[in-house]
Enzyme design. Structure first.
Site, PDB file in Angstrom:
ATOM      1  N   ARG A 201       4.037  -1.687  -3.495  1.00  0.00           N
ATOM      2  CA  ARG A 201       5.270  -2.464  -3.405  1.00  0.00           C
ATOM      3  C   ARG A 201       6.455  -1.532  -3.642  1.00  0.00           C
ATOM      4  O   ARG A 201       6.327  -0.501  -4.315  1.00  0.00           O
ATOM      5  CB  ARG A 201       5.293  -3.565  -4.461  1.00  0.00           C
ATOM      6  CG  ARG A 201       4.158  -4.570  -4.364  1.00  0.00           C
ATOM      7  CD  ARG A 201       4.209  -5.522  -5.557  1.00  0.00           C
ATOM      8  NE  ARG A 201       3.193  -6.570  -5.476  1.00  0.00           N
ATOM      9  CZ  ARG A 201       1.971  -6.478  -5.991  1.00  0.00           C
ATOM     10  NH1 ARG A 201       1.601  -5.368  -6.622  1.00  0.00           N
ATOM     11  NH2 ARG A 201       1.122  -7.480  -5.889  1.00  0.00           N
ATOM     12  N   LYS A 225       1.551  -6.448 -12.495  1.00  0.00           N
ATOM     13  CA  LYS A 225       1.493  -7.652 -13.321  1.00  0.00           C
ATOM     14  C   LYS A 225       0.142  -8.331 -13.179  1.00  0.00           C
ATOM     15  O   LYS A 225      -0.395  -8.426 -12.087  1.00  0.00           O
ATOM     16  CB  LYS A 225       2.606  -8.630 -12.917  1.00  0.00           C
ATOM     17  CG  LYS A 225       3.962  -8.237 -13.454  1.00  0.00           C
ATOM     18  CD  LYS A 225       4.971  -9.327 -13.202  1.00  0.00           C
ATOM     19  CE  LYS A 225       6.320  -8.959 -13.815  1.00  0.00           C
ATOM     20  NZ  LYS A 225       7.330  -9.990 -13.564  1.00  0.00           N
ATOM     21  N   HIS A 304       8.624  -3.989   2.835  1.00  0.00           N
ATOM     22  CA  HIS A 304       7.484  -4.867   2.587  1.00  0.00           C
ATOM     23  C   HIS A 304       6.584  -4.977   3.812  1.00  0.00           C
ATOM     24  O   HIS A 304       5.366  -5.137   3.681  1.00  0.00           O
ATOM     25  CB  HIS A 304       7.967  -6.254   2.150  1.00  0.00           C
ATOM     26  CG  HIS A 304       6.931  -6.999   1.357  1.00  0.00           C
ATOM     27  ND1 HIS A 304       6.485  -6.562   0.118  1.00  0.00           N
ATOM     28  CD2 HIS A 304       6.218  -8.132   1.623  1.00  0.00           C
ATOM     29  CE1 HIS A 304       5.559  -7.399  -0.335  1.00  0.00           C
ATOM     30  NE2 HIS A 304       5.381  -8.356   0.563  1.00  0.00           N
ATOM     31  N   ARG A 307       4.120  -2.271   3.775  1.00  0.00           N
ATOM     32  CA  ARG A 307       2.964  -2.663   2.936  1.00  0.00           C
ATOM     33  C   ARG A 307       2.008  -3.557   3.724  1.00  0.00           C
ATOM     34  O   ARG A 307       0.789  -3.371   3.678  1.00  0.00           O
ATOM     35  CB  ARG A 307       3.489  -3.384   1.694  1.00  0.00           C
ATOM     36  CG  ARG A 307       2.434  -3.993   0.782  1.00  0.00           C
ATOM     37  CD  ARG A 307       3.115  -4.495  -0.495  1.00  0.00           C
ATOM     38  NE  ARG A 307       2.409  -5.570  -1.173  1.00  0.00           N
ATOM     39  CZ  ARG A 307       1.446  -5.397  -2.072  1.00  0.00           C
ATOM     40  NH1 ARG A 307       1.047  -4.169  -2.383  1.00  0.00           N
ATOM     41  NH2 ARG A 307       0.880  -6.431  -2.676  1.00  0.00           N
ATOM     42  N   HIS A 329      -3.211  -7.907  -5.656  1.00  0.00           N
ATOM     43  CA  HIS A 329      -3.008  -9.352  -5.549  1.00  0.00           C
ATOM     44  C   HIS A 329      -3.712 -10.063  -6.700  1.00  0.00           C
ATOM     45  O   HIS A 329      -4.802  -9.660  -7.118  1.00  0.00           O
ATOM     46  CB  HIS A 329      -3.572  -9.891  -4.226  1.00  0.00           C
ATOM     47  CG  HIS A 329      -2.754  -9.525  -3.038  1.00  0.00           C
ATOM     48  ND1 HIS A 329      -3.256  -9.524  -1.749  1.00  0.00           N
ATOM     49  CD2 HIS A 329      -1.457  -9.145  -2.921  1.00  0.00           C
ATOM     50  CE1 HIS A 329      -2.296  -9.164  -0.905  1.00  0.00           C
ATOM     51  NE2 HIS A 329      -1.201  -8.928  -1.596  1.00  0.00           N
ATOM     52  N   TYR A 338      -4.260 -11.160   5.776  1.00  0.00           N
ATOM     53  CA  TYR A 338      -4.696 -10.045   6.624  1.00  0.00           C
ATOM     54  C   TYR A 338      -5.948 -10.389   7.421  1.00  0.00           C
ATOM     55  O   TYR A 338      -6.191  -9.811   8.476  1.00  0.00           O
ATOM     56  CB  TYR A 338      -4.877  -8.790   5.756  1.00  0.00           C
ATOM     57  CG  TYR A 338      -3.624  -8.546   4.957  1.00  0.00           C
ATOM     58  CD1 TYR A 338      -2.424  -8.214   5.597  1.00  0.00           C
ATOM     59  CD2 TYR A 338      -3.586  -8.752   3.582  1.00  0.00           C
ATOM     60  CE1 TYR A 338      -1.248  -8.067   4.886  1.00  0.00           C
ATOM     61  CE2 TYR A 338      -2.407  -8.597   2.864  1.00  0.00           C
ATOM     62  CZ  TYR A 338      -1.247  -8.272   3.528  1.00  0.00           C
ATOM     63  OH  TYR A 338      -0.075  -8.127   2.820  1.00  0.00           O
TER      64      TYR A 338
END
Length: 356
Positions: A201, A225, A304, A307, A329, A338
């Site tokens: 990211r 995160k 993005h 990515r 993710h 995807y």
């Protein structure tokens, strides 16, 4: 942006002090327009609290932490009902989800990050932690929007090559643009290559330090995160193609950008007239990619979408779980995008296999 920033500052003075503190905390990471949306959402919520008698505050600025701390679950259910059925111009599901997410962000900050003078959380009880916010955008819908707007196959290499050479030829007549290109092309190509070969990211790229990089093992350590918003450092691998680009950039990082030894950032910018380089900003990287994308003939391309380009390419060679892990993710539901994006590619591959 300037208009949004001015509007944000004007409205922020009408918010409680803890909201002002939260917005200042978020300023480095979010655009003025996004922060302005947060403020509008809080205005709506605080206004509702006062109308419903859930706060005795005479204005939004007078809303207290205790008002938030003593909310019951039925109050949140009531607010959701207000947004979906009773508010003027009833909100869509996407809007309701966004408004509740804005509240969750504020409550999470107050209960998990912000502290009082005795190092205790500002908010002792977080009612929003109990609120489940369902995903509105289905992976198939997201994939449909992305089709034709990402780099595919040879384009991944071609885009990096264009930053190295092609862009310079295109802007050669513009002395200022050409000088900037000569100064930054190795760095810019390295950033594009790293994202296209790792799926990082933009925030992860910005936060990278030199010490986070292990070129020989094609490995970097990035902050990501977890499910409960805790930040942790995790290893992320990059493909061989990025190795040379990183080595080349690292060889000139200090001298070309006048980088002081105390500066740990991996990617450095040297502002006009500045005596030393400093960490590149998120906005600078976003604008840089857009600049090259327009000349490359892909004006819809963003950081993005680089990515997404990596992820689609990677998914073709790996399963959904490896792709989820590589991208960081929280759920495979996000990674399913995807699977839908590669449907056409997979069907073409099967046809080729049958023909052969």
């Amino acid at each position: 942006k300037n208009s949004d920033r001015k509007n944000l500052d004007q409205r922020l003075h009408l918010m409680p002090w803890f909201v002002q503190q939260f917005i200042d905390y978020k300023r480095p990471d979010l655009s003025p327009s996004t922060l302005l949306e947060y403020i509008r959402d809080y205005e709506s919520f605080f206004g509702w609290l006062r109308v419903e008698g859930l706060s005795t505050a005479g204005s939004n600025a007078e809303i207290t932490l205790l008002d938030l701390e003593t909310l019951h679950m039925d109050s949140i259910v009531g607010y959701r009902l207000h947004l979906t059925t009773r508010a003027e111009g009833t909100n869509t599901r996407v809007t309701v989800s966004r408004k509740l997410s804005a509240l969750r962000s504020l409550f999470h900050y107050l209960s998990q990050i912000a502290e009082d003078e005795n190092f205790y959380p500002l908010l002792k009880r977080n009612i929003m932690a109990k609120v489940e916010i369902k995903r509105i955008h289905k992976p198939k819908d997201t994939a449909a929007k992305l089709k034709g707007k990402i780099l595919e196959d040879e384009e991944l290499l071609e885009f990096v090559g264009y930053i190295y050479e092609g862009y310079g030829r295109d802007v050669e007549a513009n002395k200022q643009a050409y000088y900037s290109f000569q100064l930054n092309r190795e760095r810019d190509a390295c950033i594009a290559s790293l994202i296209l070969n790792s799926g990082l990211r933009v925030s992860e790229v910005v936060n990278l330090n030199v010490d986070d990089l292990d070129v020989n093992n094609k490995l970097l350590y990035v902050y990501r995160k977890g499910n409960n918003d805790e930040t942790f450092k995790t290893p992320v691998y990059f493909r061989e193609q990025a190795k040379d680009d990183l080595s080349l950039y690292l060889s000139l990082r200090q001298a070309r950008y006048k980088t002081p030894k105390r500066e740990k950032a991996l990617f450095i910018a040297l502002p006009n007239g500045s005596q030393e380089g400093k960490r590149m900003t998120k906005r600078a990287i976003q604008e840089m990619i857009i600049k090259y994308a327009k000349r490359f003939g892909k004006p819809y391309l963003t950081v993005h979408k680089l990515r997404h380009s990596f992820a689609t390419d990677y998914y073709l060679q790996n399963d959904i779980y490896k792709t989820k892990e590589q991208l960081g993710h929280a759920s495979t539901e996000t990674t399913e995008v995807y699977a839908h994006l590669t449907d056409k590619t997979m069907s073409e591959a099967i046809e080729r296999r049958v023909e052969s």
